[in-house]
Design a protein around this motif. Sequence first.
Motif, PDB file in Angstrom:
ATOM      1  N   LYS A  36      65.346 -87.504 107.338  1.00 35.20           N
ATOM      2  CA  LYS A  36      65.647 -86.418 106.409  1.00 35.20           C
ATOM      3  C   LYS A  36      65.388 -86.830 104.955  1.00 35.20           C
ATOM      4  CE  LYS A  36      69.192 -83.806 107.061  1.00 35.20           C
ATOM      5  NZ  LYS A  36      70.591 -83.327 107.205  1.00 35.20           N
ATOM      6  N   ALA A  37      64.845 -85.877 104.199  1.00 31.44           N
ATOM      7  CA  ALA A  37      64.613 -86.090 102.768  1.00 31.44           C
ATOM      8  C   ALA A  37      65.259 -84.949 101.991  1.00 31.44           C
ATOM      9  CB  ALA A  37      63.115 -86.146 102.468  1.00 31.44           C
ATOM     10  N   LEU A  38      65.843 -85.278 100.866  1.00 29.53           N
ATOM     11  CA  LEU A  38      66.430 -84.262 100.000  1.00 29.53           C
ATOM     12  C   LEU A  38      65.743 -84.322  98.645  1.00 29.53           C
ATOM     13  CD1 LEU A  38      68.664 -82.085  99.668  1.00 29.53           C
ATOM     14  CD2 LEU A  38      70.116 -83.903  98.718  1.00 29.53           C
ATOM     15  N   VAL A  39      65.289 -83.169  98.168  1.00 31.76           N
ATOM     16  CA  VAL A  39      64.642 -83.079  96.861  1.00 31.76           C
ATOM     17  C   VAL A  39      65.665 -82.567  95.848  1.00 31.76           C
ATOM     18  CG1 VAL A  39      62.846 -81.943  95.502  1.00 31.76           C
ATOM     19  CG2 VAL A  39      62.357 -82.701  97.847  1.00 31.76           C
ATOM     20  N   LEU A  40      65.970 -83.397  94.866  1.00 33.00           N
ATOM     21  CA  LEU A  40      66.917 -83.028  93.817  1.00 33.00           C
ATOM     22  C   LEU A  40      66.131 -82.592  92.578  1.00 33.00           C
ATOM     23  CD1 LEU A  40      69.945 -83.006  92.963  1.00 33.00           C
ATOM     24  CD2 LEU A  40      69.552 -85.274  91.994  1.00 33.00           C
ATOM     25  N   SER A  41      66.441 -81.406  92.070  1.00 34.88           N
ATOM     26  CA  SER A  41      65.710 -80.876  90.932  1.00 34.88           C
ATOM     27  C   SER A  41      66.567 -79.833  90.217  1.00 34.88           C
ATOM     28  CB  SER A  41      64.380 -80.268  91.394  1.00 34.88           C
ATOM     29  OG  SER A  41      63.511 -79.998  90.319  1.00 34.88           O
ATOM     30  N   ASP A  42      65.986 -79.175  89.200  1.00 39.53           N
ATOM     31  CA  ASP A  42      66.623 -77.996  88.622  1.00 39.53           C
ATOM     32  C   ASP A  42      65.659 -76.829  88.810  1.00 39.53           C
ATOM     33  OD1 ASP A  42      64.686 -78.131  86.567  1.00 39.53           O
ATOM     34  OD2 ASP A  42      66.006 -79.240  85.233  1.00 39.53           O
ATOM     35  N   SER A  43      66.061 -75.629  88.419  1.00 39.59           N
ATOM     36  CA  SER A  43      65.250 -74.446  88.713  1.00 39.59           C
ATOM     37  C   SER A  43      63.869 -74.497  88.063  1.00 39.59           C
ATOM     38  CB  SER A  43      65.981 -73.177  88.281  1.00 39.59           C
ATOM     39  OG  SER A  43      66.299 -73.218  86.897  1.00 39.59           O
ATOM     40  N   LYS A  51      58.708 -77.530  94.351  1.00 43.34           N
ATOM     41  CA  LYS A  51      58.233 -76.747  95.494  1.00 43.34           C
ATOM     42  C   LYS A  51      57.033 -77.412  96.147  1.00 43.34           C
ATOM     43  CE  LYS A  51      56.892 -72.029  96.767  1.00 43.34           C
ATOM     44  NZ  LYS A  51      56.593 -70.660  96.264  1.00 43.34           N
ATOM     45  N   THR A  52      56.121 -77.926  95.310  1.00 45.08           N
ATOM     46  CA  THR A  52      54.940 -78.629  95.834  1.00 45.08           C
ATOM     47  C   THR A  52      55.348 -79.901  96.557  1.00 45.08           C
ATOM     48  OG1 THR A  52      53.613 -77.783  93.996  1.00 45.08           O
ATOM     49  CG2 THR A  52      52.717 -79.657  95.212  1.00 45.08           C
ATOM     50  N   VAL A  53      56.320 -80.619  96.000  1.00 47.35           N
ATOM     51  CA  VAL A  53      56.834 -81.833  96.646  1.00 47.35           C
ATOM     52  C   VAL A  53      57.396 -81.490  98.020  1.00 47.35           C
ATOM     53  CG1 VAL A  53      58.633 -83.619  96.553  1.00 47.35           C
ATOM     54  CG2 VAL A  53      57.295 -83.084  94.503  1.00 47.35           C
ATOM     55  N   MET A  54      58.142 -80.400  98.115  1.00 44.69           N
ATOM     56  CA  MET A  54      58.707 -79.956  99.397  1.00 44.69           C
ATOM     57  C   MET A  54      57.603 -79.705 100.422  1.00 44.69           C
ATOM     58  SD  MET A  54      62.210 -79.247  99.249  1.00 44.69           S
ATOM     59  CE  MET A  54      62.491 -77.802 100.253  1.00 44.69           C
ATOM     60  N   ASP A  65      64.886 -80.776 102.629  1.00 42.66           N
ATOM     61  CA  ASP A  65      65.746 -79.763 102.040  1.00 42.66           C
ATOM     62  C   ASP A  65      65.800 -80.023 100.539  1.00 42.66           C
ATOM     63  OD1 ASP A  65      67.408 -77.624 101.773  1.00 42.66           O
ATOM     64  OD2 ASP A  65      68.968 -78.365 103.128  1.00 42.66           O
ATOM     65  N   SER A  66      66.310 -79.057  99.787  1.00 45.30           N
ATOM     66  CA  SER A  66      66.391 -79.219  98.336  1.00 45.30           C
ATOM     67  C   SER A  66      67.792 -78.882  97.841  1.00 45.30           C
ATOM     68  CB  SER A  66      65.376 -78.311  97.640  1.00 45.30           C
ATOM     69  OG  SER A  66      65.688 -76.947  97.879  1.00 45.30           O
ATOM     70  N   PHE A  67      68.105 -79.431  96.671  1.00 43.25           N
ATOM     71  CA  PHE A  67      69.373 -79.121  96.015  1.00 43.25           C
ATOM     72  C   PHE A  67      69.116 -79.049  94.516  1.00 43.25           C
ATOM     73  CE2 PHE A  67      73.589 -80.260  94.238  1.00 43.25           C
ATOM     74  CZ  PHE A  67      74.313 -79.184  94.769  1.00 43.25           C
ATOM     75  N   LYS A  88      73.392 -86.160 104.570  1.00 41.29           N
ATOM     76  CA  LYS A  88      73.029 -87.508 105.034  1.00 41.29           C
ATOM     77  C   LYS A  88      71.504 -87.733 105.080  1.00 41.29           C
ATOM     78  CE  LYS A  88      77.169 -88.523 107.734  1.00 41.29           C
ATOM     79  NZ  LYS A  88      77.981 -87.450 107.131  1.00 41.29           N
ATOM     80  N   PRO A  89      70.803 -87.512 103.959  1.00 46.33           N
ATOM     81  CA  PRO A  89      69.352 -87.765 103.951  1.00 46.33           C
ATOM     82  C   PRO A  89      69.072 -89.266 103.984  1.00 46.33           C
ATOM     83  CG  PRO A  89      70.118 -87.283 101.738  1.00 46.33           C
ATOM     84  CD  PRO A  89      71.298 -87.065 102.644  1.00 46.33           C
ATOM     85  N   HIS A  90      67.872 -89.610 104.418  1.00 47.41           N
ATOM     86  CA  HIS A  90      67.473 -91.017 104.455  1.00 47.41           C
ATOM     87  C   HIS A  90      66.788 -91.438 103.154  1.00 47.41           C
ATOM     88  CE1 HIS A  90      67.764 -89.816 108.753  1.00 47.41           C
ATOM     89  NE2 HIS A  90      68.311 -91.008 108.858  1.00 47.41           N
ATOM     90  N   VAL A  91      66.345 -90.459 102.382  1.00 51.81           N
ATOM     91  CA  VAL A  91      65.692 -90.742 101.100  1.00 51.81           C
ATOM     92  C   VAL A  91      65.888 -89.544 100.177  1.00 51.81           C
ATOM     93  CG1 VAL A  91      63.459 -89.874 101.935  1.00 51.81           C
ATOM     94  CG2 VAL A  91      63.528 -91.432  99.972  1.00 51.81           C
ATOM     95  N   LEU A  92      66.040 -89.831  98.879  1.00 47.87           N
ATOM     96  CA  LEU A  92      66.235 -88.776  97.881  1.00 47.87           C
ATOM     97  C   LEU A  92      65.054 -88.781  96.915  1.00 47.87           C
ATOM     98  CD1 LEU A  92      68.216 -86.645  96.674  1.00 47.87           C
ATOM     99  CD2 LEU A  92      69.166 -88.498  95.286  1.00 47.87           C
ATOM    100  N   PHE A  93      64.526 -87.600  96.627  1.00 52.95           N
ATOM    101  CA  PHE A  93      63.438 -87.466  95.657  1.00 52.95           C
ATOM    102  C   PHE A  93      63.990 -86.800  94.394  1.00 52.95           C
ATOM    103  CE2 PHE A  93      61.265 -88.038  99.585  1.00 52.95           C
ATOM    104  CZ  PHE A  93      60.033 -88.609  99.279  1.00 52.95           C
ATOM    105  N   GLY A  94      63.890 -87.479  93.269  1.00 54.83           N
ATOM    106  CA  GLY A  94      64.306 -86.907  91.998  1.00 54.83           C
ATOM    107  C   GLY A  94      63.101 -86.298  91.321  1.00 54.83           C
TER     108      GLY A  94
END
Length: 352
Positions: A36-43, A51-54, A65-67, A88-94
């Motif tokens: 699992k990967a989570l993309v952390l960003s703002d609007s 969105k492209t990263v996703m 998923d994104s937050f 519980k993602p395995h990696v976070l993308f800022g």
Amino acid sequence: MSLSYHYMQLPREVIVGKGTLSRLPEVVSRLGLKGKALVLSDSVCYDVAGKTVMELLAKTGLTVDSFLVKSMTVDDLITVEEQLKRQKPHVLFGVGGGTIIDAAKVSSASQNIPFISVPTTVSHDGIASPLASVKGSEKPYSVLAQAPLAIVADTEIIIKAPWRFVISGCGDVISKFTAVKDWRLAHQEKGEYYGGYAASLALMSAKLVTENAELIVYRQDEGLRVLLEALISCGVAMSIAGSSRPCSGSEHLFSHALDHVNHHHALHGEQCGVGAILTSFLHGSNWQKIKSTLKQLGAPITAKELGVKDVDVVKALQVAAQIRPERYTILHKLNLGYDACETVARATGIID
């Protein structure tokens, strides 16, 4: 007999240039990232790049998923960490500017997962450093978190951000001239650890931005790459040093103090640039060169251009040493009173 050691945490992959975002899948593959990967960003940054990263990550087989966060305060950070505990993602993308990257590095460190830095602006050296600043925390300066596992910096995306962010990044890099002088001073007078390699890396970054100011002013891709590489090198210098010492000295303390004196402040790198002029003067070094380079870049070089009052600059310079009493700098050595600070600000032309 105790064993003395020095721990360094460095990025494994760094990709800088035009269209590098498209290479994200191969980075994921080389790093062996799965799950699992989570993309952390703002609007805003989500629309620009998130969105492209996703979409790119979805092609790698990762569950994505994104937050999105609105700002980066202590409460926001708690919310992000709670989200990580749930998903519980395995990696976070800022994906974003300095605050998003800082949120990613702090929250991922607390949950013991790696994070990948995908900057959309270059306003300061946080895109690659192991340190982060959180608004509203007890400490008004950066705290140790973790370095990114990888950095993917696409100049085509970064160039779309307000140009002021680029100039701020230049100010942050140029301020390393005084940061290294303060570090050396602390070593000579207080016996503090001083790492020559880390110091040289920070100084080289400042010199390269200074020498390539014209390329940056004319918004050449080559100039933007020089700045990006300089900011990343500064982050690596801090990782090697194990602290922010090679990149943060009296000029950063001035910036933090100015934040307290006047909440309607300029960008961090802009304030550090002005701080470097003032503290370079105190070191007896070539403050005129720093000022002329910042002027060439179009960066603020006066209180008025920073959007603060003359008295704010003087007060900030006077109380800056109190921000971190344990971090010895030229300000701690000289312990200037209000009148002396005012004299310095006038002598350098920061105030009228």
